[in-house]
Design a protein around this motif. Structure first.
Motif, PDB file in Angstrom:
ATOM      1  N   GLU A 138      18.396   6.384  20.385  1.00 21.12           N
ATOM      2  CA  GLU A 138      17.489   5.535  19.609  1.00 21.12           C
ATOM      3  C   GLU A 138      18.250   4.408  18.907  1.00 21.12           C
ATOM      4  O   GLU A 138      17.761   3.270  18.821  1.00 21.12           O
ATOM      5  CB  GLU A 138      16.723   6.357  18.575  1.00 21.12           C
ATOM      6  CG  GLU A 138      15.734   5.513  17.790  1.00 21.12           C
ATOM      7  CD  GLU A 138      14.912   6.311  16.796  1.00 21.12           C
ATOM      8  OE1 GLU A 138      14.170   5.675  16.013  1.00 21.12           O
ATOM      9  OE2 GLU A 138      14.993   7.554  16.808  1.00 21.12           O
ATOM     10  N   SER A 142      17.300   0.601  19.673  1.00 20.84           N
ATOM     11  CA  SER A 142      16.860  -0.312  18.613  1.00 20.84           C
ATOM     12  C   SER A 142      17.755  -1.542  18.537  1.00 20.84           C
ATOM     13  O   SER A 142      17.277  -2.670  18.359  1.00 20.84           O
ATOM     14  CB  SER A 142      16.843   0.410  17.266  1.00 20.84           C
ATOM     15  OG  SER A 142      15.882   1.447  17.271  1.00 20.84           O
ATOM     16  N   LYS A 186       3.493   7.791  17.618  1.00 18.89           N
ATOM     17  CA  LYS A 186       4.130   7.399  16.351  1.00 18.89           C
ATOM     18  C   LYS A 186       5.557   6.920  16.588  1.00 18.89           C
ATOM     19  O   LYS A 186       6.003   5.940  15.985  1.00 18.89           O
ATOM     20  CB  LYS A 186       4.113   8.566  15.361  1.00 18.89           C
ATOM     21  CG  LYS A 186       2.729   8.926  14.844  1.00 18.89           C
ATOM     22  CD  LYS A 186       2.790  10.078  13.858  1.00 18.89           C
ATOM     23  CE  LYS A 186       1.395  10.441  13.345  1.00 18.89           C
ATOM     24  NZ  LYS A 186       1.440  11.591  12.400  1.00 18.89           N
ATOM     25  N   ASP A 187       6.274   7.622  17.472  1.00 22.30           N
ATOM     26  CA  ASP A 187       7.646   7.207  17.785  1.00 22.30           C
ATOM     27  C   ASP A 187       7.655   5.864  18.503  1.00 22.30           C
ATOM     28  O   ASP A 187       8.477   4.994  18.205  1.00 22.30           O
ATOM     29  CB  ASP A 187       8.337   8.256  18.659  1.00 22.30           C
ATOM     30  CG  ASP A 187       8.718   9.509  17.887  1.00 22.30           C
ATOM     31  OD1 ASP A 187       8.883   9.409  16.655  1.00 22.30           O
ATOM     32  OD2 ASP A 187       8.842  10.573  18.511  1.00 22.30           O
ATOM     33  N   ARG A 188       6.744   5.709  19.447  1.00 21.99           N
ATOM     34  CA  ARG A 188       6.691   4.460  20.204  1.00 21.99           C
ATOM     35  C   ARG A 188       6.399   3.276  19.291  1.00 21.99           C
ATOM     36  O   ARG A 188       7.041   2.216  19.387  1.00 21.99           O
ATOM     37  CB  ARG A 188       5.634   4.555  21.308  1.00 21.99           C
ATOM     38  CG  ARG A 188       5.543   3.319  22.185  1.00 21.99           C
ATOM     39  CD  ARG A 188       4.490   3.491  23.274  1.00 21.99           C
ATOM     40  NE  ARG A 188       4.339   2.259  24.036  1.00 21.99           N
ATOM     41  CZ  ARG A 188       3.596   1.220  23.657  1.00 21.99           C
ATOM     42  NH1 ARG A 188       2.923   1.281  22.513  1.00 21.99           N
ATOM     43  NH2 ARG A 188       3.525   0.134  24.405  1.00 21.99           N
ATOM     44  N   GLU A 189       5.424   3.439  18.400  1.00 23.97           N
ATOM     45  CA  GLU A 189       5.069   2.350  17.485  1.00 23.97           C
ATOM     46  C   GLU A 189       6.206   2.065  16.515  1.00 23.97           C
ATOM     47  O   GLU A 189       6.515   0.897  16.226  1.00 23.97           O
ATOM     48  CB  GLU A 189       3.795   2.704  16.725  1.00 23.97           C
ATOM     49  CG  GLU A 189       2.544   2.678  17.602  1.00 23.97           C
ATOM     50  CD  GLU A 189       1.288   2.984  16.810  1.00 23.97           C
ATOM     51  OE1 GLU A 189       1.396   3.257  15.596  1.00 23.97           O
ATOM     52  OE2 GLU A 189       0.200   2.949  17.406  1.00 23.97           O
ATOM     53  N   ARG A 190       6.841   3.110  16.016  1.00 24.84           N
ATOM     54  CA  ARG A 190       7.957   2.925  15.077  1.00 24.84           C
ATOM     55  C   ARG A 190       9.081   2.111  15.709  1.00 24.84           C
ATOM     56  O   ARG A 190       9.697   1.261  15.052  1.00 24.84           O
ATOM     57  CB  ARG A 190       8.469   4.299  14.644  1.00 24.84           C
ATOM     58  CG  ARG A 190       9.735   4.272  13.809  1.00 24.84           C
ATOM     59  CD  ARG A 190      10.081   5.665  13.305  1.00 24.84           C
ATOM     60  NE  ARG A 190      10.193   6.631  14.385  1.00 24.84           N
ATOM     61  CZ  ARG A 190      11.265   6.774  15.172  1.00 24.84           C
ATOM     62  NH1 ARG A 190      12.305   5.975  14.999  1.00 24.84           N
ATOM     63  NH2 ARG A 190      11.302   7.693  16.118  1.00 24.84           N
ATOM     64  N   ILE A 191       9.322   2.354  16.990  1.00 24.04           N
ATOM     65  CA  ILE A 191      10.416   1.676  17.675  1.00 24.04           C
ATOM     66  C   ILE A 191      10.055   0.257  18.098  1.00 24.04           C
ATOM     67  O   ILE A 191      10.861  -0.662  17.953  1.00 24.04           O
ATOM     68  CB  ILE A 191      10.847   2.506  18.904  1.00 24.04           C
ATOM     69  CG1 ILE A 191      11.517   3.809  18.442  1.00 24.04           C
ATOM     70  CG2 ILE A 191      11.790   1.717  19.811  1.00 24.04           C
ATOM     71  CD1 ILE A 191      11.745   4.815  19.545  1.00 24.04           C
ATOM     72  N   PRO A 194       8.173  -3.425  15.283  1.00 26.99           N
ATOM     73  CA  PRO A 194       8.917  -4.472  14.564  1.00 26.99           C
ATOM     74  C   PRO A 194       9.284  -5.688  15.411  1.00 26.99           C
ATOM     75  O   PRO A 194       9.648  -6.736  14.858  1.00 26.99           O
ATOM     76  CB  PRO A 194      10.185  -3.737  14.101  1.00 26.99           C
ATOM     77  CG  PRO A 194       9.806  -2.297  14.060  1.00 26.99           C
ATOM     78  CD  PRO A 194       8.860  -2.128  15.207  1.00 26.99           C
TER      79      PRO A 194
END
Length: 251
Positions: A138, A142, A186-191, A194
């Motif tokens: 990750e 990122s 949730k993980d996909r959106e968090r990554i 932005p």
């Protein structure tokens, strides 16, 4: 003339890039499935085509080739009718596209594969999930998305290197990022959320290669639904029965 053969598994990001490229550019080919989940890529028969035992590979007459970026470069150069923007003949432009592809392997691809495999896909190929590797993946993912947002996608155009039409690099990298579809939402959106330029670039590439982009990715969308159902069942099993009263929705 013998028809081009493409050996691929649509769950493979590089396989999808090659298949979409052929379809968008009207290249006649025979798709031969190599099922990674059944380890068909490890068979002696497939090793005759690709000694590295990975997908995708192509056979064009007597010519055999593997590694998706080499395949895309070859197809763009060898088949008449392929639009110029995919892999321009201008040497400086080609060199810049190749620089993106070289960067991709040890950055975006390495980070995305490490993260997705160690958060979702590992059990499907008989491997345990590894939280430490997932964290490392990750971090690199990122960092790679940040470089896409702030360097590779800077310029006036919609695509990499400021291009106004997609190149083989756009297709390869977007297909990589699409693998994040199998993550928990949730993980996909968090990554991804932005990175506004990256999100728009994904949609621009999808639009530029329609309808083939979604058709080839359909297997991934189905896998996404299966993983969502599995997570939902796990959540229900962990929470157990509840006496909470749910009011009817007004929507």
């Amino acid at each position: 003339m013998m028809r081009l053969k493409v050996y691929a598994d649509r769950m493979s990001q590089p396989s999808r890039a090659v298949l979409i490229f052929c379809k968008v550019n009207g290249i006649a080919f025979e798709e031969i499935k190599v099922d990674i989940s059944k380890r068909q890529q490890l068979s002696p028969e497939y090793a005759e085509i690709n000694p590295m035992q990975k997908v995708p590979s192509i056979v064009d007459g007597r010519f055999k080739l593997f590694e998706s970026h080499a395949i895309l470069s070859y197809l763009a150069s060898a088949f008449p009718g392929v639009a110029h923007h995919w892999f321009p003949t201008d040497l400086s432009r080609r060199a810049k596209i190749n620089s993106v592809l070289d960067w991709h392997h040890s950055n975006l691809r390495h980070g995305a594969v490490t993260f997705v495999v160690n958060t979702v896909l590992a059990p499907g190929v008989g491997l345990p999930l590894n939280s430490q590797l997932a964290t490392e993946g990750e971090k690199l993912l990122s960092s790679s998305l940040s470089k896409l947002e702030n360097f590779w996608l800077k310029g006036d155009g919609q695509f990499l290197l400021g291009g106004f039409k997609p190149s083989i690099a756009d297709l390869s990298l977007v297909c990589e990022i699409m693998q994040l579809e199998v993550l928990d939402e949730k993980d996909r959106e968090r990554i991804l959320v932005p990175y506004k330029k990256v999100l728009q670039w994904i949609e621009d590439t999808r639009y530029a290669t329609r309808p083939h982009f979604d058709e080839v990715h359909n297997i991934l969308y189905k896998a996404k639904r299966k993983f969502q159902e599995k997570r939902s069942k796990q959540t229900n099993n962990e929470t157990g029965p509840t006496d909470k009263i749910t009011l009817p929705s007004k929507i």
